[in-house]
Design an enzyme around this catalytic site. Structure first.
Site, short mmCIF file in Angstrom:
data_model
loop_
_atom_site.label_atom_id
_atom_site.label_comp_id
_atom_site.label_asym_id
_atom_site.label_seq_id
_atom_site.Cartn_x
_atom_site.Cartn_y
_atom_site.Cartn_z
N HIS A 177 0.83 -1.36 -0.06
CA HIS A 177 -0.04 0.11 0.10
C HIS A 177 0.72 1.05 -0.23
CE1 HIS A 177 0.37 -0.89 4.50
NE2 HIS A 177 0.85 0.35 4.31
N ALA A 178 0.25 2.33 -0.17
CA ALA A 178 0.97 3.80 -0.14
C ALA A 178 -0.07 4.53 0.95
CB ALA A 178 1.09 4.36 -1.27
#
Ligand code: TYD
Length: 139
Positions: free
Chosen positions: A51-52
């Site tokens: 994820h970011a």
């Protein structure tokens, strides 16, 4: 263009009794620390992260064992092995990250500049690419 991997080297203060590693907000990490979490119990085949974050900055170090961190932004994908307790990686906002190849007993320490908020996560890789490329085009 500079690389994505930015490592911090935390000072180890050792003497005959063993070692001590202090980590201070704004000094040893580039932000004021608002959250600390640990990731453990990870088997070798496991992939975590993926994820970011929209706004959160983080710093991560393996305080026991080792793992590989993969970082990606709109330009490049790089990896680094976190294999010493004082080798800390800066994970800026809008950088996709994945942790893999965990050694037995790996303990990953993560320091963050925000409280936990699920709306800060981008967990869809396609959306991440779209947002990162859009950011680049509007810079
Ligand atoms: P998750 O983001 O899926 O972990 P990873 O980055 O390793 O893939 O988080 C696992 C669970 O922990 C999920 O239910 C959200 C929760 N969580 C918190 O409650 N607080 C936190 O600070 C973090 C990072 C996660």
């Amino acid at each position: 263009m500079s690389g994505l991997v930015e490592l911090l080297e935390w000072k180890m203060r050792g003497d005959a009794r063993g070692w001590l590693m202090p980590v201070e907000g704004d000094r040893d990490v580039p932000f004021e620390i608002r959250r600390v979490y640990l990731i453990g119990g990870t088997n070798r085949g496991i992939v975590r992260g993926a994820h970011a974050h929209r706004v959160t900055s983080q710093v991560a170090a393996c305080i026991n064992g080792s793992c590989t961190m993969i970082l990606e932004d709109e330009h490049r994908r790089e990896s680094v092995r976190l294999d010493a307790q004082n080798k800390a990686l800066v994970i800026p906002p809008m950088v996709w990250h994945e942790m893999r190849d965990f050694s037995p007993e790996c303990l990953l320490l993560v320091l963050a500049d925000t409280l936990y908020d699920e709306s800060d996560y981008i967990r869809d890789y396609g959306l991440f690419r779209q947002l990162a490329e859009h950011d680049r085009d509007t810079r």
